[in-house]
Write an enzyme that holds these catalytic residues in place. Structure first.
Site, PDB file in Angstrom:
ATOM      1  N   ASP A 171       0.893  -1.157   0.000  1.00  0.00           N
ATOM      2  CA  ASP A 171       0.000   0.000   0.000  1.00  0.00           C
ATOM      3  C   ASP A 171       0.932   1.207   0.000  1.00  0.00           C
ATOM      4  O   ASP A 171       1.481   1.601   1.033  1.00  0.00           O
ATOM      5  CB  ASP A 171      -0.929   0.002   1.213  1.00  0.00           C
ATOM      6  CG  ASP A 171      -1.884   1.204   1.185  1.00  0.00           C
ATOM      7  OD1 ASP A 171      -1.529   2.222   0.543  1.00  0.00           O
ATOM      8  OD2 ASP A 171      -2.961   1.133   1.800  1.00  0.00           O
ATOM      9  N   GLN A 197      -5.580  11.037  -4.804  1.00  0.00           N
ATOM     10  CA  GLN A 197      -6.676  11.813  -4.222  1.00  0.00           C
ATOM     11  C   GLN A 197      -6.132  13.191  -3.819  1.00  0.00           C
ATOM     12  O   GLN A 197      -4.924  13.404  -3.728  1.00  0.00           O
ATOM     13  CB  GLN A 197      -7.232  10.994  -3.029  1.00  0.00           C
ATOM     14  CG  GLN A 197      -8.342  11.641  -2.235  1.00  0.00           C
ATOM     15  CD  GLN A 197      -7.808  12.376  -1.033  1.00  0.00           C
ATOM     16  OE1 GLN A 197      -6.642  12.237  -0.678  1.00  0.00           O
ATOM     17  NE2 GLN A 197      -8.659  13.187  -0.412  1.00  0.00           N
ATOM     18  N   ARG A 229     -12.224  -6.307 -20.320  1.00  0.00           N
ATOM     19  CA  ARG A 229     -11.763  -6.551 -21.696  1.00  0.00           C
ATOM     20  C   ARG A 229     -10.332  -7.075 -21.664  1.00  0.00           C
ATOM     21  O   ARG A 229      -9.514  -6.594 -20.871  1.00  0.00           O
ATOM     22  CB  ARG A 229     -11.761  -5.256 -22.504  1.00  0.00           C
ATOM     23  CG  ARG A 229     -13.150  -4.704 -22.750  1.00  0.00           C
ATOM     24  CD  ARG A 229     -13.094  -3.474 -23.649  1.00  0.00           C
ATOM     25  NE  ARG A 229     -14.438  -2.978 -23.871  1.00  0.00           N
ATOM     26  CZ  ARG A 229     -15.006  -1.995 -23.153  1.00  0.00           C
ATOM     27  NH1 ARG A 229     -14.337  -1.395 -22.194  1.00  0.00           N
ATOM     28  NH2 ARG A 229     -16.239  -1.621 -23.405  1.00  0.00           N
ATOM     29  N   ARG A 246     -11.666   3.349 -15.007  1.00  0.00           N
ATOM     30  CA  ARG A 246     -10.702   4.119 -15.802  1.00  0.00           C
ATOM     31  C   ARG A 246     -10.633   5.567 -15.350  1.00  0.00           C
ATOM     32  O   ARG A 246     -11.598   6.115 -14.832  1.00  0.00           O
ATOM     33  CB  ARG A 246     -11.098   4.088 -17.287  1.00  0.00           C
ATOM     34  CG  ARG A 246     -11.128   2.696 -17.904  1.00  0.00           C
ATOM     35  CD  ARG A 246     -11.443   2.777 -19.397  1.00  0.00           C
ATOM     36  NE  ARG A 246     -12.678   3.470 -19.671  1.00  0.00           N
ATOM     37  CZ  ARG A 246     -13.815   2.870 -20.040  1.00  0.00           C
ATOM     38  NH1 ARG A 246     -13.862   1.562 -20.164  1.00  0.00           N
ATOM     39  NH2 ARG A 246     -14.889   3.580 -20.295  1.00  0.00           N
TER      40      ARG A 246
HETATM   41  C1  PLP Z   1      -5.233   7.583   0.609  1.00  0.00           C
HETATM   42  C2  PLP Z   1      -5.002   6.176   0.974  1.00  0.00           C
HETATM   43  C3  PLP Z   1      -5.565   5.098   0.264  1.00  0.00           C
HETATM   44  C4  PLP Z   1      -6.508   5.221  -0.903  1.00  0.00           C
HETATM   45  O1  PLP Z   1      -7.159   6.390  -1.030  1.00  0.00           O
HETATM   46  P1  PLP Z   1      -8.195   6.879  -2.115  1.00  0.00           P
HETATM   47  O2  PLP Z   1      -8.772   8.070  -1.431  1.00  0.00           O
HETATM   48  O3  PLP Z   1      -9.182   5.812  -2.358  1.00  0.00           O
HETATM   49  O4  PLP Z   1      -7.449   7.244  -3.352  1.00  0.00           O
HETATM   50  C5  PLP Z   1      -5.211   3.819   0.639  1.00  0.00           C
HETATM   51  N1  PLP Z   1      -4.357   3.601   1.657  1.00  0.00           N
HETATM   52  C6  PLP Z   1      -3.820   4.594   2.374  1.00  0.00           C
HETATM   53  C7  PLP Z   1      -2.862   4.267   3.461  1.00  0.00           C
HETATM   54  C8  PLP Z   1      -4.143   5.917   2.064  1.00  0.00           C
HETATM   55  O5  PLP Z   1      -3.620   6.907   2.797  1.00  0.00           O
END
Ligand code: PLP
Length: 403
Positions: A171, A197, A229, A246
Site C-alpha cells: 500500500d 486523491q 476486456r 478508468r
Molecule cells: C489515501 C489512501 C488510500 C486510498 O485512497 P483513495 O482516497 O481511495 O485514493 C489507501 N491507503 C492509504 C494508506 C491511504 O492513505
C-alpha cells in the site's frame, strides 16, 4: 488562567509563533502547466481512453522504477483490483496493519477475503516478525503500508513472501517518490497501489494506480479496470469480471503536470524534514518517525511524531491544542485502530475483531501519535524553524499545560 508572560502560549493569550499573516503553502499546487494540459484535452475533444493515460502510465512507471503502471480512479479501487487480480477471495487471508486508512483492509474484505490485523513497530509500519507469526495456510498476501512514506522493511517482507509463497502488495498510497536501496516503491514487492486523491503528494482530485514488474498481473489489473476486456480484444469482448475504474484524459493530463514537479517537491520536503528530525528529535519527549538507511529517498506524505507524555510533560491532546494555537495545523492522527471501526467490530463471524489487540497501534491512536501534512514541508527553512520554535515554546511552558 495562568499569568500572561512575555513568552506566553497562544492558548493562554500570548502571541502565536505564527500569526494569521503567516500562511503555509497551499495544496494542491498548480500553474500554467496544469492549465495548458487541461485546456489541450478540452479542445482536443478526446476526453477518455487516449494517449494521455498511456503517457502518464509510462511516466509514472519510469519515475517509480517499475515495468508496468495501470491507472484507475482511486487508491481504494487500486487495492481492490490488485486483490481481485491475484485471485484472492473467500477463505483467503491477507495481513494488513491496523494503523492505516480503511482501504487497506476494506479492499481485502470486498473481494470476500479476510483481513488479518498485524501490529506495527517503531517505524509506524507493519512489524515483519509479527506478520510472520500471523501467517496461516490460508494467508495469500501481505499488504504492508509505507506509512507516512517510511518504506517498510521490504527485505524482510520479500523474504517472508519467498519462504511462505505469498504475494506482497505494497500500500504505497503515502509514498510517491520513496525509494528503497535505489528503487521506487510500488514494485519492490509483487506490486503496489497508489492514490492521487486531493490530499496526496501528486493529485488529480481523485485517481489511483497499480505498479508491478509482472506483465500478467498488470494485464489482469488493466482488464479489470476496463470492464474485463482482454488486452487487444474487441470492444465487446469481456474475459474477466471487471468494472469501469478508468481515469479520464483530464486526470491523466493533470497527473503528468503534477509529476513534472514531484521530484523537486520531494527533495524540498526531504530537506525540510531533515531540519525537523534534528531539532524536534532533540526535544525530550518528541520522537520523530525514524528513517532507515536503506531508504534512499523519502516522500514525506506526513510528518509523524510520537510524543511521550511523561517525558514531554503534558498529554498529547494538550500539546496538539497548544501547537494549533501557535499556528501549526497538526492533529492526533487516527483516533482508533481499524479493527475498532464498526464495519469490522460489529461484523459477525470469524475472526471476532473485538478480540483484536495491537498494543503499538493503540498506543499511537490513544496516547502518542501526532502528524501534520506534507504541504507544510513545502515551506521555507524559516517556516521549519517556526515549527521548532512552536515545540520549544510549548516545552518551556509545559508545566502550565499539564493538569
Ligand atoms: C489515501 C489512501 C488510500 C486510498 O485512497 P483513495 O482516497 O481511495 O485514493 C489507501 N491507503 C492509504 C494508506 C491511504 O492513505
Amino acid at each position: 488562567m495562568p499569568k500572561t508572560t512575555k513568552n506566553a502560549l497562544a492558548i493562554h493569550g500570548g502571541t502565536p509563533v505564527r500569526g494569521a499573516d503567516k500562511k503555509w503553502p497551499g495544496w494542491p499546487q498548480f500553474d500554467d502547466t496544469e492549465r495548458k494540459a487541461l485546456n489541450e484535452v478540452l479542445e482536443s475533444g478526446k476526453w477518455f481512453f487516449g494517449d494521455r493515460v498511456t503517457q502518464f502510465e509510462r511516466e509514472y512507471a519510469d519515475y517509480q522504477d517499475a515495468r508496468f503502471c495501470v491507472t484507475c480512479n482511486s487508491g481504494t479501487a487500486a487495492a481492490e483490483i490488485a486483490m481481485q487480480a491475484l485471485g484472492i477471495g473467500p477463505g483467503d487471508e491477507v495481513l494488513v496493519p491496523a494503523y492505516t486508512f480503511i482501504a487497506t483492509a476494506s479492499s481485502v474484505a470486498r473481494v470476500g477475503a479476510t483481513p488479518i490485523f498485524v501490529d506495527i513497530d517503531d517505524s509506524w509500519c507493519m512489524d515483519p516478525a509479527l506478520a510472520e507469526a500471523a501467517i496461516t495456510p490460508r494467508t495469500k498476501a501481505i499488504m504492508p503500508v509505507h506509512f507516512g512514506s517510511q518504506v517498510c522493511d521490504m527485505d524482510r517482507f520479500n523474504a517472508l513472501a519467498q519462504k511462505h509463497n505469498l504475494k506482497i502488495i505494497e500500500d504505497a498510497c503515502h509514498s510517491w517518490g520513496s525509494k528503497w536501496k535505489g528503487k521506487g516503491t510500488g514494485a519492490l514487492g509483487f506490486g503496489g497501489v497508489f492514490s492521487f486523491q486531493a490530499s496526496k503528494n501528486i493529485t488529480a482530485g481523485e485517481g489511483g494506480a497499480i505498479l508491478t514488474d509482472n506483465e500478467e498481473f498488470a494485464d489482469a489489473c488493466k482488464s479489470i479496470t476496463n470492464c474485463g476486456r482482454a488486452k487487444g480484444s474487441v470492444w465487446y469482448g469481456h474475459v474477466l469480471l471487471g468494472t469501469n475504474a478508468r481515469i479520464t484524459e483530464f486526470a491523466a493530463a493533470l497527473l503528468s503536470a503534477q509529476l513534472s514537479r514531484l521530484q523537486e517537491h520531494t527533495l524540498r520536503r526531504q530537506r525540510n524534514a531533515a531540519i525537523l528530525n534534528k531539532e524536534l528529535g532533540a526535544i525530550e519527549g518528541l520522537i520523530p518517525q525514524p528513517g532507515d538507511s536503506r531508504m534512499t529517498q523519502r516522500a514525506y506524505h506526513l510528518y509523524c511524531m510520537r510524543m511521550d507524555d511523561k517525558a514531554f510533560g503534558c498529554s498529547r491532546e494538550q500539546m496538539v491544542e497548544a501547537a494549533r494555537a501557535e499556528g501549526l495545523p497538526i492533529g492526533p492522527g487516527y483516533a482508533v485502530p481499524l479493527y475498532k471501526q464498526p464495519v469490522f467490530a460489529e461484523r459477525k463471524g470469524t475472526p471476532d475483531y473485538t478480540k483484536c489487540h495491537c498494543p503499538a497501534t493503540e498506543d499511537l491512536c490513544y496516547r502518542t501519535g501526532t502528524w501534520f501534512g506534507h504541504p507544510n514541508l513545502l515551506g521555507s527553512e524559516e517556516d521549519m524553524y517556526d515549527i521548532v520554535a512552536i515545540f520549544k515554546k510549548i516545552k518551556e511552558n509545559v508545566s502550565l499545560l499539564a493538569k
